[in-house]
Motif scaffolding. Structure first.
Motif, PDB file in Angstrom:
ATOM      1  N   ILE A 294       0.852  -1.194   0.000  1.00 33.95           N
ATOM      2  CA  ILE A 294       0.000   0.000   0.000  1.00 33.95           C
ATOM      3  C   ILE A 294       0.881   1.235   0.000  1.00 33.95           C
ATOM      4  CG2 ILE A 294      -1.679   1.313   1.354  1.00 33.95           C
ATOM      5  CD1 ILE A 294      -2.740  -1.351   2.379  1.00 33.95           C
ATOM      6  N   ASP A 295       0.556   2.145  -0.839  1.00 34.80           N
ATOM      7  CA  ASP A 295       1.341   3.375  -0.941  1.00 34.80           C
ATOM      8  C   ASP A 295       1.251   4.141   0.376  1.00 34.80           C
ATOM      9  OD1 ASP A 295       2.709   5.587  -1.687  1.00 34.80           O
ATOM     10  OD2 ASP A 295       1.222   6.314  -3.141  1.00 34.80           O
TER      11      ASP A 295
ATOM     12  N   GLN B  20      -5.940   9.153   1.355  1.00 34.30           N
ATOM     13  CA  GLN B  20      -5.454   8.372   0.205  1.00 34.30           C
ATOM     14  C   GLN B  20      -5.103   6.946   0.624  1.00 34.30           C
ATOM     15  OE1 GLN B  20      -2.243  11.007  -0.890  1.00 34.30           O
ATOM     16  NE2 GLN B  20      -3.387  11.864  -2.617  1.00 34.30           N
ATOM     17  N   ARG B  21      -4.485   6.844   1.787  1.00 36.03           N
ATOM     18  CA  ARG B  21      -4.113   5.513   2.267  1.00 36.03           C
ATOM     19  C   ARG B  21      -5.360   4.667   2.520  1.00 36.03           C
ATOM     20  NH1 ARG B  21      -0.488   5.259   7.552  1.00 36.03           N
ATOM     21  NH2 ARG B  21       0.577   6.856   6.317  1.00 36.03           N
TER      22      ARG B  21
ATOM     23  N   ASN C 134      -8.295   4.950   1.048  1.00 39.79           N
ATOM     24  CA  ASN C 134      -8.851   4.550  -0.243  1.00 39.79           C
ATOM     25  C   ASN C 134      -8.082   3.374  -0.838  1.00 39.79           C
ATOM     26  OD1 ASN C 134     -11.100   6.236  -0.658  1.00 39.79           O
ATOM     27  ND2 ASN C 134      -9.761   7.971  -1.104  1.00 39.79           N
ATOM     28  N   ASN C 135      -6.754   3.404  -0.721  1.00 40.41           N
ATOM     29  CA  ASN C 135      -5.932   2.307  -1.244  1.00 40.41           C
ATOM     30  C   ASN C 135      -6.212   0.995  -0.505  1.00 40.41           C
ATOM     31  OD1 ASN C 135      -4.660   3.882  -3.159  1.00 40.41           O
ATOM     32  ND2 ASN C 135      -2.937   4.411  -1.828  1.00 40.41           N
TER      33      ASN C 135
ATOM     34  N   ARG D 127      -9.555  -0.314  -1.643  1.00 40.91           N
ATOM     35  CA  ARG D 127      -9.395  -0.847  -3.000  1.00 40.91           C
ATOM     36  C   ARG D 127      -8.724  -2.236  -2.961  1.00 40.91           C
ATOM     37  NH1 ARG D 127      -7.308   3.299  -4.741  1.00 40.91           N
ATOM     38  NH2 ARG D 127      -9.190   4.283  -5.568  1.00 40.91           N
ATOM     39  N   LYS D 128      -7.719  -2.384  -2.125  1.00 43.40           N
ATOM     40  CA  LYS D 128      -7.040  -3.674  -2.002  1.00 43.40           C
ATOM     41  C   LYS D 128      -7.994  -4.728  -1.426  1.00 43.40           C
ATOM     42  CE  LYS D 128      -3.050  -5.958   0.045  1.00 43.40           C
ATOM     43  NZ  LYS D 128      -2.758  -6.658  -1.198  1.00 43.40           N
TER      44      LYS D 128
END
Length: 248
Positions: free
Chosen positions: A153-154, A161-162, A164-165, A168-169
């Motif tokens: 994860i970015d 943003q984290r 959302n990532n 999504r994952k």
């Protein structure tokens, strides 16, 4: 009597056979009770009156001859001796019965473990150690999985943003659409914090006069993004925990 082991001798001797049976000499008990009856008549009357059975309640043996006729010796099992002492119905008899009970309790406390009990204890200890090893492996796998998730994860950018990532994952892991993953998140968030995120969003929107607001926007504006990231992290690792539990 020579093959017997003395295990107590405070009031009168209590003997033990190699089989663990505890015995009391009827003659020694008779003497300690200060009975005025002749021993032979006393013991035979007790046996007849209370239905004691040879081989079950008492044993007999012949004393060593000293030139005359050998006498019959009676060895009472401890339970029989307790009953004989009790039926004397006097203070001495009651005191001796309590003594026998105390000897019996002490013997149970000090009784050594059998080979089978020692073996069973060893097996139980090995089973517990194996469970501990499995738990450590499980925790290590969960930690590794968690670290792998963080690596993938970015970590750059803000918490929104984290989050959302991570959602999504989660959607990719479970083969569901991104909006469906967010619905799962809202349910998990509600369960974790005993709340209702839709109600919170609606109240927040009304209070601040907003036309509309999304879950990420609400979490960001209300300062609850860190809580949300913790929930998302649990969601990502939930499948691993379930798999580990099935292995136990």
């Amino acid at each position: 009597m020579n093959q017997l082991k003395t295990i107590a001798d405070e009031v009168l001797p209590v003997y033990e056979k190699d089989t663990g049976e505890k015995l009391v000499s009827a003659r020694e008990l008779h003497q300690q009770l200060f009975s005025k009856q002749e021993f032979v008549n006393w013991i035979k009357r007790r046996i007849d009156n209370y239905g004691f059975i040879e081989g079950e309640d008492f044993l007999t043996t012949l004393s060593k001859s000293t030139g005359g006729r050998p006498s019959t010796e009676y060895l009472l099992l401890l339970d029989t001796a307790k009953e004989v002492a009790m039926v004397e119905n006097n203070e001495q008899g009651r005191a001796i019965r309590k003594y026998f009970i105390q000897v019996e309790k002490q013997s149970k406390v000090e009784q050594p473990k059998t080979q089978l009990e020692i073996l069973q204890g060893t097996i139980n200890q090995m089973v517990m150690q194996e469970k501990d090893i499995k738990q450590i492996k499980q925790e290590n796998e969960a930690l590794k999985h968690r670290m792998d998730n963080y690596d993938k994860i970015d970590q750059l950018g803000d918490l929104q943003q984290r989050l959302n990532n991570m959602i999504r994952k989660y959607a990719a892991q479970n083969g569901i659409a991104f909006p469906e993953a967010w619905r799962h998140f809202r349910r998990s968030f509600n369960n974790s914090y005993r709340t209702n995120i839709k109600t919170l969003m609606k109240n927040f929107q009304t209070k601040h006069g907003l036309k509309s607001i999304t879950a990420p926007q609400y979490l960001s504006m209300s300062g609850r993004l860190e809580d949300a990231v913790r929930v998302a992290d649990k969601m990502l690792n939930q499948q691993t925990f379930l798999t580990n539990k099935e292995l136990i």
